[in-house]
Design a protein around this motif. Structure first.
Motif, PDB file in Angstrom:
ATOM      1  N   THR A  46       0.834  -1.194   0.000  1.00  0.00           N
ATOM      2  CA  THR A  46       0.000   0.000   0.000  1.00  0.00           C
ATOM      3  C   THR A  46       0.869   1.245   0.000  1.00  0.00           C
ATOM      4  O   THR A  46       2.073   1.194   0.226  1.00  0.00           O
ATOM      5  CB  THR A  46      -0.906   0.043   1.240  1.00  0.00           C
ATOM      6  OG1 THR A  46      -0.079   0.137   2.407  1.00  0.00           O
ATOM      7  CG2 THR A  46      -1.792  -1.180   1.333  1.00  0.00           C
ATOM      8  N   GLN A 214      -5.605   5.249   1.872  1.00  0.00           N
ATOM      9  CA  GLN A 214      -4.644   4.159   1.739  1.00  0.00           C
ATOM     10  C   GLN A 214      -4.927   3.478   0.406  1.00  0.00           C
ATOM     11  O   GLN A 214      -6.047   3.011   0.159  1.00  0.00           O
ATOM     12  CB  GLN A 214      -4.799   3.163   2.895  1.00  0.00           C
ATOM     13  CG  GLN A 214      -3.594   2.264   3.094  1.00  0.00           C
ATOM     14  CD  GLN A 214      -2.452   2.967   3.804  1.00  0.00           C
ATOM     15  OE1 GLN A 214      -2.609   4.092   4.263  1.00  0.00           O
ATOM     16  NE2 GLN A 214      -1.311   2.326   3.892  1.00  0.00           N
ATOM     17  N   HIS A 216      -4.280   0.454  -2.079  1.00  0.00           N
ATOM     18  CA  HIS A 216      -3.879  -0.947  -1.981  1.00  0.00           C
ATOM     19  C   HIS A 216      -3.491  -1.464  -3.364  1.00  0.00           C
ATOM     20  O   HIS A 216      -4.249  -1.313  -4.319  1.00  0.00           O
ATOM     21  CB  HIS A 216      -5.025  -1.786  -1.414  1.00  0.00           C
ATOM     22  CG  HIS A 216      -5.620  -1.218  -0.160  1.00  0.00           C
ATOM     23  ND1 HIS A 216      -4.931  -1.150   1.027  1.00  0.00           N
ATOM     24  CD2 HIS A 216      -6.837  -0.653   0.085  1.00  0.00           C
ATOM     25  CE1 HIS A 216      -5.688  -0.598   1.951  1.00  0.00           C
ATOM     26  NE2 HIS A 216      -6.856  -0.271   1.401  1.00  0.00           N
ATOM     27  N   ALA A 259       0.787   0.908   6.720  1.00  0.00           N
ATOM     28  CA  ALA A 259      -0.417   0.507   5.994  1.00  0.00           C
ATOM     29  C   ALA A 259      -1.591   0.549   6.951  1.00  0.00           C
ATOM     30  O   ALA A 259      -1.426   0.454   8.170  1.00  0.00           O
ATOM     31  CB  ALA A 259      -0.263  -0.893   5.401  1.00  0.00           C
TER      32      ALA A 259
END
Length: 303
Positions: A46, A214, A216, A259
């Motif tokens: 991430t 965040q 991914h 993360a």
């Protein structure tokens, strides 16, 4: 002028940066403290990003201009074909009419090309290449206020090979919300790296809001210590957590996540698996920690 003011400020800063707090069992019970044991965790790679909620008006304008240019180009092209056919059929159209139709078709084609370039340069290849029907549905949802678009710009330089497949928005007051990744955007305003265009349910989001996201991706998983979200408390613009290092001692540590997961944040040192972290009462503990010591310079009043 109060000559004690600089000294009081110094003591206040020292108190604010204190690393640990001592609390006996009775005080812990009054604050309702509860701890949990840290464990290791992992998740796909991430990168953290700043996500700005965008005003849909510029996108709506760009799409409207593209569709208007497409309609004009189709109409002028059809007129050119008709004029050519009339001229070929026993001269039912003049050479001048044909030249005018050719000029109009060329001009409309140029405007269509400009509209396509404008949409692509502002919103990226993925949205520019999106099927018109899907793009129209997206625009309708944005105009109704059901959905929002966000520009997610990475904090720092992410791995150039990172392929972002999903995103998580950190919503106020700390909940998470999923976001769909529509694609890459042109180079960000910071000039460091390109960003990503996200789509999410509007909920409480309005244009102009700035969130932490965040992003991914795919690849080797990120490993670390899983810090429960309930353990994180924000103070003075930073994130903190309290680790019980003894029966009565609680150490405050800054949190720098690598993360974010639905269960919590993945962190590295100084957090270690097996340590106990405060997951209930952290805000009350922070209030005790940050309070001036009675009788200290930080507690002194102006003369």
């Amino acid at each position: 002028m109060n000559r004690l003011a600089p000294i009081a400020l110094l003591f206040a800063l020292l108190a604010a940066s204190a690393a640990a707090t001592e609390l006996d069992a009775a005080s812990q019970a009054r604050l309702g403290l509860r701890v949990a044991t840290l464990a290791q965790g992992e998740m796909p790679p991430t990168t953290r990003a700043v996500a700005d909620v965008l005003d849909p008006a510029p996108l709506a304008k760009a799409i409207d201009e593209l569709e208007a240019a497409q309609a004009a180009a189709r109409a002028s092209r059809a007129e050119l074909v008709r004029t050519q056919a009339l001229l070929a059929a026993e001269g039912n159209a003049s050479r001048k009419a044909l030249e005018a139709a050719q000029a109009q078709a060329a001009a409309d084609q140029a405007r269509l090309r400009e509209a396509r370039v404008a949409l692509r340069s502002a919103w990226g290849d993925d949205l520019a290449d999106m099927a018109p029907a899907r793009r129209d549905r997206l625009l309708d949802a944005l105009v109704r206020g059901d959905q929002v678009l966000l520009r997610a710009e990475p904090l720092g330089r992410p791995d150039a090979t990172l392929k972002v497949r999903a995103a998580t928005l950190q919503m106020p007051p700390g909940a998470d919300a999923p976001a769909q990744v529509l694609g890459r955007l042109p180079r960000s305003t910071s000039g460091l790296a390109a960003g990503w265009l996200l789509q999410a349910d509007a909920g409480p989001l309005v244009p102009g809001m700035v969130l932490t996201a965040q992003l991914h991706g795919e690849g080797r998983p990120v490993r670390g210590v899983l810090l429960p979200r309930a353990a994180i408390v924000r103070w003075n613009g930073l994130d903190w957590a309290y680790v019980a290092t003894g029966a009565t001692r609680f150490e405050r540590r800054a949190v720098h996540p690598s993360a974010m997961t639905p269960a919590g944040w993945l962190v590295g040192t100084p957090f270690r698996p097996g340590e106990r972290v405060v997951v209930q009462g952290a805000e009350a503990l922070m209030a005790v920690d940050a309070a001036p010591v009675p009788g200290s310079a930080a507690d002194a009043s102006d003369d």
